[in-house]
Design an enzyme around this catalytic site. Structure first.
Site, PDB file in Angstrom:
ATOM      1  N   HIS A  89      77.834 -16.482  19.808  1.00 13.82           N
ATOM      2  CA  HIS A  89      78.185 -17.188  18.575  1.00 13.82           C
ATOM      3  C   HIS A  89      79.078 -16.364  17.659  1.00 13.82           C
ATOM      4  CE1 HIS A  89      74.286 -15.163  17.848  1.00 13.82           C
ATOM      5  NE2 HIS A  89      74.924 -14.747  16.774  1.00 13.82           N
ATOM      6  N   HIS A 116      80.510  -7.809  12.501  1.00 14.60           N
ATOM      7  CA  HIS A 116      80.848  -9.032  13.219  1.00 14.60           C
ATOM      8  C   HIS A 116      81.637  -9.928  12.281  1.00 14.60           C
ATOM      9  CE1 HIS A 116      77.085  -9.992  11.121  1.00 14.60           C
ATOM     10  NE2 HIS A 116      77.642 -11.170  10.958  1.00 14.60           N
ATOM     11  N   HIS A 118      83.018 -14.155  11.133  1.00 14.22           N
ATOM     12  CA  HIS A 118      82.824 -15.607  11.108  1.00 14.22           C
ATOM     13  C   HIS A 118      84.186 -16.230  10.850  1.00 14.22           C
ATOM     14  CE1 HIS A 118      78.374 -15.255  10.783  1.00 14.22           C
ATOM     15  NE2 HIS A 118      78.681 -14.124  10.166  1.00 14.22           N
ATOM     16  N   GLU A 128      82.276 -17.600   5.400  1.00 17.14           N
ATOM     17  CA  GLU A 128      80.945 -18.106   5.041  1.00 17.14           C
ATOM     18  C   GLU A 128      80.836 -18.269   3.518  1.00 17.14           C
ATOM     19  OE1 GLU A 128      77.964 -17.932   8.288  1.00 17.14           O
ATOM     20  OE2 GLU A 128      77.864 -15.915   7.453  1.00 17.14           O
ATOM     21  N   HIS A 141      81.624  -9.045   8.232  1.00 14.63           N
ATOM     22  CA  HIS A 141      80.358  -8.540   7.715  1.00 14.63           C
ATOM     23  C   HIS A 141      80.063  -7.180   8.352  1.00 14.63           C
ATOM     24  CE1 HIS A 141      78.843 -12.902   6.828  1.00 14.63           C
ATOM     25  NE2 HIS A 141      79.682 -12.451   5.911  1.00 14.63           N
ATOM     26  N   THR A 224      72.653 -14.842   7.447  1.00 16.27           N
ATOM     27  CA  THR A 224      73.278 -16.176   7.479  1.00 16.27           C
ATOM     28  C   THR A 224      73.120 -16.860   8.829  1.00 16.27           C
ATOM     29  OG1 THR A 224      75.459 -15.311   8.106  1.00 16.27           O
ATOM     30  CG2 THR A 224      74.967 -15.483   5.742  1.00 16.27           C
TER      31      THR A 224
END
Length: 306
Positions: A89, A116, A118, A128, A141, A224
């Site tokens: 993911h 990582h 997003h 996010e 992050h 999250t």
């Protein structure tokens, strides 16, 4: 279907999946049987609590906190080799060296564990956190835990055990050459559990000089992804990192475990529930400078003969 593990919790298994796996909204379909963000509380009850992340940062409602002074970083300049992995993911890189952050009213020293990202779809909105409703293309992050803990499980039992530094990205007309090795490595980890060695990288390399590290927001929140543990001191930096369109699009070439494009890997913003978002004095100075310039411009405009 195998369990999908939170990017924050790897490589330690802290939560077992119950029923169907959790997934992002882009993965939800009649055939998928996975639980999208609106059902994450069925996977982990913490996802339905009141101190959840991410949030929309409303700048005019932020509160100046003079204690939010500049950070002290150690080991951020150290070059290291590490494993970059498609964990189903996100893309995640473990941090095998001792790199710490302190100051900025964190209270304690925190050591870096992993980072990582997003992102959206082909460079579209995908961060996010949002600022005044604006969603950036991507968000980094860098996850830390209190230095005194040896295990992530212990840090997650502490309401301030984890400190995450969040950085936005914006589209630039020129490529960010410091990201070349990183984006090229994505080609080797297209499929879930794919991994490759990322060589000669440093945390400083991820954050260009134009990102003013004294301008940031602070609030108390959560992981999250499930289990959404409310143990995170969030620092979200104001100034975005520039990447060109192709660099941003490269992340959308990764694939989820079912072979579909890994896109829209963000949790929707969560209710603030009365939490105060603080801003650093650096951010306040920047805001004041804008107001001063606006006042001067207005004054000059009024004094001009018509």
């Amino acid at each position: 279907m195998r369990c999908l593990l939170s990017a924050y919790l790897l490589p330690l298994i802290l939560h077992s999946c119950s029923g169907a796996d959790w997934c992002y909204q882009t993965q939800v379909s009649c055939e998928s049987h996975c639980k999208g963000p609106d059902r994450w509380s069925e996977v982990s009850a913490d996802c339905g609590k009141n101190r959840q992340s991410p949030i929309n940062i409303v700048t005019k409602k932020t509160k100046l906190d003079e204690r939010l002074t500049p950070f002290k970083f150690t080991g951020y300049q150290t070059v290291f080799d590490s494993t970059m992995k498609n964990n189903g993911h996100s893309v995640q890189v473990s941090i095998p060296i001792t790199a710490t952050v302190s100051g900025g009213n964190l209270g304690e020293t925190y050591k870096a564990v992993q980072f990582h990202l997003h992102w959206g779809t082909n460079g579209g909105p995908g961060s996010e956190h949002t600022v005044d409703g604006e969603q950036y293309p991507m968000e980094l992050h860098i996850v830390h835990m209190k230095q005194r803990y040896n295990r992530l499980e212990d840090a997650l039992r502490d309401p301030s055990g984890i400190a995450v530094l969040g950085f936005f990205y914006e589209e630039s007309s020129s490529s960010n050459r410091k990201y070349d090795l990183f984006t090229h490595g994505l080609r080797s980890i297209q499929n879930t559990n794919g991994n490759t060695t990322l060589r000669k990288i440093s945390l400083n390399q991820l954050i260009p000089p134009e990102v003013n590290m004294t301008n940031y927001y602070r609030y108390d929140g959560s992981l999250t992804t499930p289990g959404c543990t409310e143990a995170v001191v969030w620092t979200v930096f104001e100034n975005p990192i520039p990447l060109d369109r192709e660099q941003l699009r490269a992340f959308s070439t990764l694939k989820f475990h079912d072979g579909n494009p890994m896109v829209g890997t963000f949790r929707p913003v969560q209710p603030r529930n009365g939490r105060v978002v603080y801003r650093s004095s650096g951010a306040a100075v920047a805001a004041s400078a804008v107001l001063i310039l606006a006042s001067i411009s207005a004054a000059l405009g009024l004094s001009r003969p018509h």
